[in-house]
Design an enzyme around this catalytic site. Structure first.
Site, PDB file in Angstrom:
ATOM      1  N   ASP A  35      11.450 -10.111  -4.631  1.00 16.63           N
ATOM      2  CA  ASP A  35      12.324  -9.300  -3.819  1.00 16.63           C
ATOM      3  C   ASP A  35      12.344 -10.202  -2.653  1.00 16.63           C
ATOM      4  OD1 ASP A  35      10.026  -8.949  -2.331  1.00 16.63           O
ATOM      5  OD2 ASP A  35       9.914  -6.936  -2.776  1.00 16.63           O
ATOM      6  N   VAL A  95       6.292 -10.142  -4.445  1.00 16.76           N
ATOM      7  CA  VAL A  95       7.016  -8.737  -3.997  1.00 16.76           C
ATOM      8  C   VAL A  95       6.211  -8.459  -2.598  1.00 16.76           C
ATOM      9  CG1 VAL A  95       6.699  -6.212  -4.174  1.00 16.76           C
ATOM     10  CG2 VAL A  95       6.832  -7.666  -6.103  1.00 16.76           C
ATOM     11  N   HIS A  96       7.248  -8.611  -1.578  1.00 14.41           N
ATOM     12  CA  HIS A  96       6.645  -8.255  -0.069  1.00 14.41           C
ATOM     13  C   HIS A  96       7.752  -7.218   0.655  1.00 14.41           C
ATOM     14  CE1 HIS A  96       9.284 -11.446   0.878  1.00 14.41           C
ATOM     15  NE2 HIS A  96       9.387 -11.076   2.012  1.00 14.41           N
ATOM     16  N   ARG A  97       8.882  -7.010   0.245  1.00 13.17           N
ATOM     17  CA  ARG A  97      10.068  -6.280   1.033  1.00 13.17           C
ATOM     18  C   ARG A  97       9.406  -5.141   1.299  1.00 13.17           C
ATOM     19  NH1 ARG A  97      12.897  -9.197   3.496  1.00 13.17           N
ATOM     20  NH2 ARG A  97      13.223 -10.378   1.779  1.00 13.17           N
ATOM     21  N   ALA A  98       9.695  -4.494   2.470  1.00 11.63           N
ATOM     22  CA  ALA A  98       9.059  -3.054   2.910  1.00 11.63           C
ATOM     23  C   ALA A  98       9.510  -2.167   2.002  1.00 11.63           C
ATOM     24  CB  ALA A  98       9.496  -3.050   4.165  1.00 11.63           C
TER      25      ALA A  98
END
Ligand code: UD1
Length: 359
Positions: free
Chosen positions: A278, A201-204
């Site tokens: 994501d 998970v890293h999407r802003a």
């Protein structure tokens, strides 16, 4: 021909590996690292494992707001291009590094070649969408991974310079799929092939939102199998900020690990029951390896994976994530929608055709 290629973030290292190798058989290439990703396990390990040449220049830009990060790169790249006078500037994907490279070159009338052109999520709140739209509109040659990408550009009135080359990430995936270290990662972590989920998970939109991140943690904690969660630094920071660490620690089935190298990722992904992510690129990597994907977003640039039934879009919604995990499918059809694994050679051929095969 003198090419300056610009990379800076993790997915760009993976894409550049086969392209650098192909370019250097015929042309002079200078590699620039913007410094957007700078931790050992976000950057150096990829250069080592993927055999990417050492960057000729490292701008050392580091973290910052979008404006700061992009502006700093823009100033430094303008100087560099003015001094080096490349025939073409090659940029990858959709990060702030891509935008700075494309914009600096276009303003100096240096042709911009965009690898992974034409992708659209149609969600303008994503910084990546803004970056890719702008870079596509200032590129001279648009190297598309899929037919969908070509159609997206056509819909925006871009046809000149558009070439369907296939997906360079498939080149890298095929090359590294069977290296021993990939399988070892699964063993070393004591995992049963097919007995766990891999998560990133890293999407802003998720990692900067307390509501979304909490919903995702809840879903992972209620999953029916162990969840191996390779945590991006930005997400790790926000788990602390949002007070989610205790919940995470109390979930026996979640195992968090720092960002993993490319080869380890391939091993963990190939053997996972499903990917929960994501990330853009990883949805596709799951497809390459025939692993079902549950995408923690409402839209995707890789629509083929959804249309073919290998990927489900569930947002950051606990119930929808669990429902998708509970009804995973491996459809029979698995066509080569991302090309034949020779996209780097196609890119070289496209550049030669447009700018001449001068070395
Ligand atoms: C960037 C890209 C995204 C890509 C992702 C891959 C943009 C707008 N986004 O997002 O498209 O999918 O990279 O990972 O360019 N950090 C570290 N160490 C590092 C790098 C980052 O600690 O080596 C931390 C910093 O606190 C930084 C934060 O992570 O502020 C975010 O990094 P940044 O590169 O700005 O964006 P990503 O979230 O990685």
């Amino acid at each position: 021909m003198k090419v300056i290629s610009i990379v800076g973030a993790r997915p760009q290292f993976i894409k550049a590996a086969p392209v650098c190798a192909a370019l250097r058989t015929q042309h002079e290439e200078l590699l620039v690292h913007s410094g957007q990703h700078y931790d050992y396990n976000m950057s150096d390990v990829f250069f080592e494992q993927l055999g990417i040449p050492r960057p000729d220049f490292n701008l050392g830009v580091g973290s910052g707001t979008h404006g700061q990060q992009t502006a700093e790169m823009l100033v430094l790249l303008e100087e560099l291009f003015t001094e080096q006078k490349p025939d073409v500037v090659l940029v990858y994907g959709d990060t702030n590094t891509t935008l700075a490279g494309g914009l600096a070159a276009a303003k100096l009338n240096i042709p911009v070649a965009h690898v992974e052109a034409g992708l659209r999520s149609f969600n303008r709140t994503m910084p990546e969408e803004v970056n890719r739209v702008l870079v596509d509109h200032l590129s001279d040659i648009l190297l598309c991974p899929t037919r969908t990408a070509v159609a997206n550009l056509e819909a925006e009135g871009i046809a000149d310079g558009v070439v369907l080359v296939g997906d360079v990430m498939l080149d890298t995936a095929r090359h590294f799929a069977d290296v021993a270290e990939a399988a070892e990662a699964v063993e070393r972590m004591g995992l049963e092939p097919g007995g766990y989920y891999l998560a990133t998970v890293h999407r802003a939109g998720n990692s900067d939102s307390e509501t979304n991140l909490r919903a995702i943690v809840e879903a992972f904690a209620s999953a029916d199998k162990p969840v191996i969660w390779a945590i991006h630094p930005r997400t790790a920071k926000n788990i602390g900020t949002f007070g989610l660490q205790t919940r995470l620690d109390s979930a026996d089935n979640i195992q968090t690990v720092p960002p993993v190298s490319y080869v380890e990722t391939v091993g963990l992904l190939r053997n996972a029951a499903a990917l929960l992510t994501d990330s853009g690129g990883m949805q596709k990597e799951a497809y390459f390896f025939g692993v079902p994907c549950v995408t923690l977003r409402e839209e995707t640039e890789w629509t083929e994976t959804v249309e073919l039934g290998w990927n489900r879009l569930v947002g950051a919604d606990t119930a929808r994530i669990l429902d998708a995990i509970g009804s995973l499918e491996k459809p029979e059809a698995h066509p080569d929608v991302y090309g034949d694994g020779h996209a780097a050679e196609a890119i070289l051929a496209a550049l030669n055709a447009r700018y001449g095969a001068r070395s």
